[in-house]
Each structure stands twice: as structure tokens, then as C-alpha cells.
Design a protein around this motif. Structure first.
Motif, PDB file in Angstrom:
ATOM      1  N   LEU B 167       0.833  -1.207   0.000  1.00 51.74           N
ATOM      2  CA  LEU B 167       0.000   0.000   0.000  1.00 51.74           C
ATOM      3  C   LEU B 167       0.865   1.253   0.000  1.00 51.74           C
ATOM      4  CD1 LEU B 167      -2.895  -0.829   2.492  1.00 51.74           C
ATOM      5  CD2 LEU B 167      -2.858  -0.982   0.015  1.00 51.74           C
ATOM      6  N   ALA B 171       1.188   4.049  -2.995  1.00 49.73           N
ATOM      7  CA  ALA B 171       1.074   5.487  -2.774  1.00 49.73           C
ATOM      8  C   ALA B 171       2.268   6.216  -3.386  1.00 49.73           C
ATOM      9  CB  ALA B 171       0.974   5.782  -1.282  1.00 49.73           C
ATOM     10  N   ARG B 184      -0.816  10.025   4.913  1.00 44.78           N
ATOM     11  CA  ARG B 184      -2.083   9.731   4.269  1.00 44.78           C
ATOM     12  C   ARG B 184      -2.389   8.241   4.195  1.00 44.78           C
ATOM     13  NH1 ARG B 184      -3.513  13.926   0.314  1.00 44.78           N
ATOM     14  NH2 ARG B 184      -5.267  12.488   0.247  1.00 44.78           N
ATOM     15  N   VAL B 185      -1.344   7.408   4.322  1.00 50.01           N
ATOM     16  CA  VAL B 185      -1.590   5.964   4.206  1.00 50.01           C
ATOM     17  C   VAL B 185      -1.201   5.220   5.490  1.00 50.01           C
ATOM     18  CG1 VAL B 185      -1.046   3.875   2.908  1.00 50.01           C
ATOM     19  CG2 VAL B 185      -1.330   6.043   1.710  1.00 50.01           C
ATOM     20  N   PRO B 188      -3.231   6.590   8.949  1.00 46.41           N
ATOM     21  CA  PRO B 188      -4.656   6.209   9.063  1.00 46.41           C
ATOM     22  C   PRO B 188      -4.867   4.709   9.200  1.00 46.41           C
ATOM     23  CG  PRO B 188      -4.307   7.682   7.204  1.00 46.41           C
ATOM     24  CD  PRO B 188      -2.959   7.364   7.734  1.00 46.41           C
ATOM     25  N   ILE B 189      -4.025   3.943   8.525  1.00 48.47           N
ATOM     26  CA  ILE B 189      -4.229   2.501   8.586  1.00 48.47           C
ATOM     27  C   ILE B 189      -3.735   1.941   9.912  1.00 48.47           C
ATOM     28  CG2 ILE B 189      -3.537   0.307   7.556  1.00 48.47           C
ATOM     29  CD1 ILE B 189      -3.723   1.652   4.866  1.00 48.47           C
TER      30      ILE B 189
END
Ligand SMILES: Nc1ncnc2c1ncn2[C@@H]1O[C@H](COP(=O)(O)OP(=O)(O)O)[C@@H](O)[C@H]1O
Ligand SMILES: [Mg+2]
Lengths: 356, 271
Positions: B167, B171, B184-185, B188-189
Motif C-alpha cells: 500500500l 502510494a 495519508r496511508v 490512518p491505517i
């Protein structure tokens, strides 16, 4: 759109050379299939182009510019991963918008381009869904839309269809080709499915042990494999080892172990040389009865096995101490029974001299 | 037959939960009972909560516990998350060994760890020429951080393993700078895992008795230690009252943890 040129690419992991001197040029707008057994270096090449892997030697140029010093996020390359790699915490629209968002594209333009991109992959109406709420095929389309929305120079696909079932895979193959044609993007596609590579690609390259064994148009590579590996990897082939017993003009007669002789067209083979000939199973015609007079490109054998698979039949025929594989279309003839004598025959043009 | 089996299973599970909750329920009940001698019949009264509000020692201990738990949460979660990312995303020599070494402290009895810490702090404090530094809130905090770090690393690490590195790579190909990828990745995850780990760290510290007891100098206590001391002096339903508050807070936290982080295999973030 863009041309990608790989020159002398080498990447080692310990004693393994994942890439061992790869030279390939991917032409502008071309759909290029990378084929090869697992571990042959296909992913390594793709990831080197994307910028995840630094080469030990060699260079990669996009439109003439060496990109080795450019970090991944500045290469402007679209990539679709095997399991799609969609962001689970974002909606479909947010996933597709991501590449524009991080480039600070104005919101109105983002909306427009996300719409266009979803249109292209025929997914309009699912903007608000989460990736988890989509089928495999739909996720694949989102991944494609997301990779294309930034208008990348090159599209890289690493076995993108391998997670789909057969029916969906074929549907996505058609889609992929349509989309690629429509926007004309240079596309490099890794697959281990040779049929997929042959159907989709303008050109293919066969990899083995970090090297390109052969590259060219699918038809050419299939018809004129350069060596035993290429012939055996792309489709099936019978291999005949023999000795040249006579040369006449462009043709040479080759004696094969069962005592019969075949004819090959040659470029400078000397009398007495040992040659290896590849012969595709579908080129051979098979007829019942084994009493025909000896002739060039004709052998007598015995059916060992007849395998029915719907549209075609596969015969395994013993000739001397060798086994021939023969494909036959399922015509209106009763299948030849096992142990019956048969005559195999083919054309001179079907004998392809290959490197061992 | 099927219905009989269903009934049996349900009955059994109810029994298990009764076994778990009955003592707690009885205790909570007596927090609201007027009699100081735990006498029945039950007579609802908030007298023990009122007494609690005037008990400076307990309140001070409670404040200490809260401060230490909050500090521990911040420190253990930050360092633990970084360690989990290091374990999960980087290859380095000795990684397997280091990872394996995370397990044993969880299995060592707290009594043993507490003793070891006390001895260690005494030794270092003396070596540095400040023997008074051996015990105190700072020592308790260090002890709690050491205790909760492995839990944080496990919880965040599990979340990290749950989502593939690809992921982040995706990105990057889409043009995100390393900072944007992180913001952004990754964040949040990872967030649900980090929140769960933080609550875990808070609970480990807030409930901790043995280590706090060993490392507390005379006159300084945390809530569990103070409760223990009061009980030894002879206890009143005041203890029930404070315990009920603690339990309500702890169970509330655990419910939040459960909300953010499903234990056992199943991926969170599927909803
Ligand atoms: N990160 C790595 N570390 C060690 N060896 C690797 C690494 N990546 C790839 N390899 C090795 O390099 C070779 C080529 O791998 P890869 O490019 O993934 O092959 P393919 O995609 O064709 O299956 C394999 O032998 C593989 O084991
Ligand atoms: Mg691969």
C-alpha cells in the motif's frame, strides 16, 4: 507517451543474479508482455523501472533520460499490483483521486478527472464504495483507474489478473487491451500465463535466470524460438536431435534416431553437424496405419495415449524410443485407439533449428 | 436435539460469565450499600462515594496513578510504535533474535520483575551518588514503560502485519512523497492499532500494583498500592466505591479497545 529503454541491467541478491544483463526497449505505446518461470527476474525488472530497486549495474531511460536518480514518487509511473493494493480506508473516488490530491491538483479538476478515469474503466456509480465492498474484478478496475488518472508515462502491471477466476480474467484481458489502446500508454505486463501474454502483447520477452532469452512479436517468438528453453516455455514442442547427412542449397537433410530423415532450412549448417530441431505438436498430421513408404518428414509410430479435451485431442506417440506429442482438432473422425500404428507427417517449414 | 445442544451451550457460556462477573457485581453492589459492615438487607446510599471524595490520601494516590498512566501511555505508545514499525518494515541483522526477546518479559512474574527493577534502581542510584533517586514516581514510570512496551509492540505490530507494505509502495508510485505516504496511508491505517495499544498501555499502568509497590518511596503511593494499604488496616465499603470507579473506567477502556481492535485473527477495518 514514452519509450523505456533498459540497458545492461544487473541486480544481484547475494549469489543470485535476479537480473543478469537485461537489454530491452519498450516502444512508445507498446503493450509488452514479460514471460518466464517464477524467479526469473520479471518482478525485479518491473520494480527497478518503478524505482523500488536500485540496479547494481546498467541503466534505465525513459524518453532518453536516465531515471536512476529519480525517486519513485517523481517518476510518474502507473503501477497495478497483484492484489490491487487499494487503500482500505478510502472510498473508490478517494482512491482514484489520491494521485491528483498529493500533487495539489485543484478540487474541481480532481472531480472531473476522477470521473473520466472511472468512466474509462466503466465503474461510474461506485464512487462512494469502499474497496472491501467491491468484487475482485471491480477492485482491479479501480486499481487501473487510480494508476491511470495521473497520466503516467508508463503503466506497469505485475500479474494483475492472476487473482481472478478464469472467466473474469478473460473479460479483464479484453478490457485491459481496450483501455490501453484507447489511451495509447506504454504498458509492461508481467504474467506467467503464456496464452495471456500471446493474446495481449504487441511484443513479448521470455525471461530465464535473470536474462532475456528471446524478445519479439508473439507470432515470431512462437514460430521461431531461438533455443530449447524458448520453444519449451512458450507452447509445447517436440525436440528432435539429429545429425546433418546432406546439404543441398538452403536445405539440409537430418537423420534422427529412429532412422528416418527430416529436412530443415538452414543458414550455414555443415555436413555432419549435430542439430536440435523443435517441432510444434499442432503442425504434425496424424493418420492411422503404419505401412506408408519412408519419406522425408514422415515417421511411423504407435499411439501410447489419446487424451480428449473437448475441442482437441492430444496424442502421445512412440517413435523408436522417443515420444512425440501431437495435437489434433476434434474433427468427425473416431479417435485413434491406443497401441494402433500411426503415421506422423509434417512440412519442412515446421522444423525449426534451435540452439540447445 | 439441535435445540437442546444450543441451550446447553448458552447455559455453559452464561455460567462462565457469571463466574467472571459475580465477584465484581457483589463488590459494586456493596459500594452502594449503606452498612459499613457489609450487612444486608441492601440499602442504597452514596455515603461511601461521599467519603471517598473527602479521602485526600486516596485522591492523591488516584492522581498519581492517573499521571503515571498518562505519561506511560504517551511514552510507551510512541516508542513502542516506532519499534513495531522498525520490526515490521525493515530488515536488519539480529532482528529475529530481538523479536524473540520481546516475549519472555511478559511471562516473567511481576514480583520477579519488580524485585529486579528495585535492585537495579538502587544500584544505579547509588553508583550515580544519589541513593534517594532509587524510588519515586520517576522510577515507577520507568518500570511501567518497560512493562507495557512489549504489549504496544505486539498490538501495533499485529496491525502492521495485517496490512501489506505494498500500500505504501502504491502510494509512492502515485506521486506521494515519503511524508505524504506516512501521513495519508501509514498513519490512518495504523491508527486503530496505535489507539488500541495506547489504551492497553494505560490499563497496564493504571492497574499495576507490584512494581508500583516496590518502587514507591514512603509517603508516595499509587491507587492500587493505597487500596492495598487501606485493606490491611481494615476495610470499609469506601474501597468498594473506589474499586467500582476503577472497574468502570477500565472496562470502558477495554470496550473501546475491543471496538478498535478485534482480537484473534480477524482483520479490523473490514467494517
Ligand atoms: N529482496 C530479495 N532478496 C533476495 N532475493 C530476491 C529478492 N527479490 C527477488 N529475489 C530473487 O531474485 C530472483 C528473481 O525474482 P523475481 O524478480 O521476483 O522473479 P519473478 O517475478 O520472475 O518470479 C529470484 O531468485 C528471487 O528469489
Ligand atoms: Mg514476480
Amino acid at each position: 507517451m514514452s519509450e523505456v529503454a533498459v540497458k545492461g541491467a544487473v541486480k544481484r541478491y547475494g549469489s543470485i543474479a535476479a537480473l543478469d544483463g537485461v537489454d530491452l526497449t519498450f516502444a512508445d505505446g507498446e503493450f509488452f508482455g514479460l514471460l518466464g518461470p517464477s524467479g526469473s527476474g520479471k518482478t525485479t525488472l518491473l520494480r527497478s523501472i518503478a524505482g523500488f530497486i536500485e540496479l547494481d549495474a546498467g541503466e534505465i531511460r525513459i524518453d532518453g533520460t536516465d531515471i536512476s536518480r529519480i525517486p519513485v514518487h517523481q517518476r510518474n509511473i502507473g503501477m497495478v499490483f497483484q492484489n490491487y493494493a487499494l487503500f482500505p480506508h478510502m472510498s473508490v473516488a478517494e482512491n482514484v483521486a489520491f494521485g491528483l490530491d498529493v500533487r495539489n491538483v485543484p478540487a474541481s479538476e480532481i472531480r472531473e478527472r476522477v470521473g473520466e478515469s472511472l468512466d474509462l474503466v466503466r465503474l461510474t456509480g461506485l464512487e462512494a464504495r469502499r474497496p472491501k465492498q467491491l468484487s475482485g474484478g471491480q477492485q482491479q478496475r479501480v486499481a487501473l483507474a487510480r494508476a491511470l488518472v495521473t497520466r503516467p508515462k508508463v503503466l506497469l502491471l505485475d500479474e494483475p489478473l492472476s487473482a481472478l477466476d478464469k472467466h473474469l480474467r478473460q473479460e479483464m484481458q479484453v478490457e485491459l487491451r481496450r483501455i490501453q489502446r484507447q489511451i495509447g500508454i506504454t504498458t509492461i505486463f508481467v504474467t506467467h500465463d503464456q496464452e495471456e501474454a500471446l493474446t495481449l502483447s504487441d511484443r513479448v520477452a521470455i525471461f530465464n535466470k535473470g536474462q532475456v532469452v528471446q524478445a519479439g512479436a508473439p507470432r515470431t517468438v512462437y514460430q521461431w524460438p531461438v533455443n530449447r528453453f524458448a520453444a519449451g516455455f512458450l507452447g509445447e514442442a517436440n525436440f528432435l536431435e539429429g545429425k546433418v547427412v546432406g546439404v543441398l542449397g538452403h536445405e539440409a537433410r537430418v537423420a534422427i534416431p529412429d532412422g528416418s530423415e527430416i529436412v530443415v532450412t538452414h543458414q550455414g549448417i555443415a555436413n555432419g553437424a549435430n542439430v536440435l530441431v523443435a517441432l510444434r505438436p499442432e503442425k504434425i498430421s496424424i493418420e492411422p496405419g503404419g505401412s506408408q513408404a519412408p519419406r522425408l518428414n514422415r515417421v511411423i509410430g504407435r499411439v501410447q495415449a489419446a487424451i480428449f479435451s473437448g475441442s482437441s485431442l492430444t496424442y502421445r506417440v512412440s517413435v523408436g524410443d522417443r515420444l512425440f506429442v501431437v495435437f489434433e482438432q476434434n474433427k468427425n473422425r473416431a479417435p485413434l485407439v491406443e497401441q494402433s500404428a500411426v503415421t506422423l507427417e509434417w512440412e519442412t517449414a515446421d522444423n525449426v533449428v534451435v540452439q540447445p | 436435539m439441535k435445540r437442546l445442544l444450543d441451550g446447553g451451550i448458552r447455559f455453559y457460556l452464561v455460567l462462565v460469565l457469571v463466574f467472571l462477573y459475580l465477584p465484581i457485581l457483589v463488590m459494586a453492589l456493596f459500594a452502594f450499600n449503606k452498612s459499613p459492615l457489609y450487612a444486608l438487607p441492601f440499602e442504597f446510599d452514596l455515603v461511601w462515594f461521599r467519603a471517598l471524595a473527602e479521602n485526600d490520601k486516596l485522591l492523591k494516590a488516584g492522581l498519581n496513578s492517573l499521571l503515571i498512566a498518562l505519561a506511560n501511555t504517551v511514552i510507551a505508545t510512541s516508542f513502542g510504535t516506532m519499534a513495531a514499525v522498525a520490526f515490521g518494515r525493515y530488515a536488519f541483522r539480529g532482528k529475529t533474535l530481538l523479536q524473540a526477546l520481546l516475549f519472555p518479559p511478559i511471562a516473567i512474574p511481576w514480583l520477579v520483575i519488580g524485585t529486579a527493577m528495585l535492585v537495579f534502581f538502587f544500584w544505579t542510584a547509588r553508583a550515580m551518588g544519589v541513593p534517594g533517586m532509587a524510588r519515586g514516581l520517576h522510577a515507577i514510570l520507568l518500570g511501567h514503560v518497560a512493562l507495557s512496551l512489549p504489549y504496544v509492540i505486539f498490538v501495533v505490530g499485529a496491525r502492521l502485519n495485517d496490512y501489506p507494505k505494498v500500500l505504501e509502495e502504491a502510494a509512492a508510485t502515485l506521486g506521494a512523497t515519503p511524508w505524504q505516504v506516512f501521513r495519508r496511508v501509514s498513519v490512518p491505517i495504523l491508527a486503530p492499532g496505535v489507539v488500541a495499544a495506547a489504551l492497553f498501555a494505560f490499563a497496564v499502568s493504571f492497574d499495576q500494583f507490584v512494581i508500583s509497590y516496590f518502587l514507591a518511596p514512603p509517603g508516595v503511593t499509587t491507587l492500587p498500592v493505597e487500596i492495598y494499604t487501606s485493606i490491611r488496616k481494615g476495610f470499609t465499603p469506601e474501597i468498594n466505591a473506589i474499586s467500582t470507579i476503577i472497574i468502570a473506567v477500565s472496562m470502558g477502556l477495554m470496550l473501546i479497545v475491543a471496538r478498535f481492535y478485534r482480537f484473534g485473527g480477524e482483520r479490523s477495518g473490514n467494517e
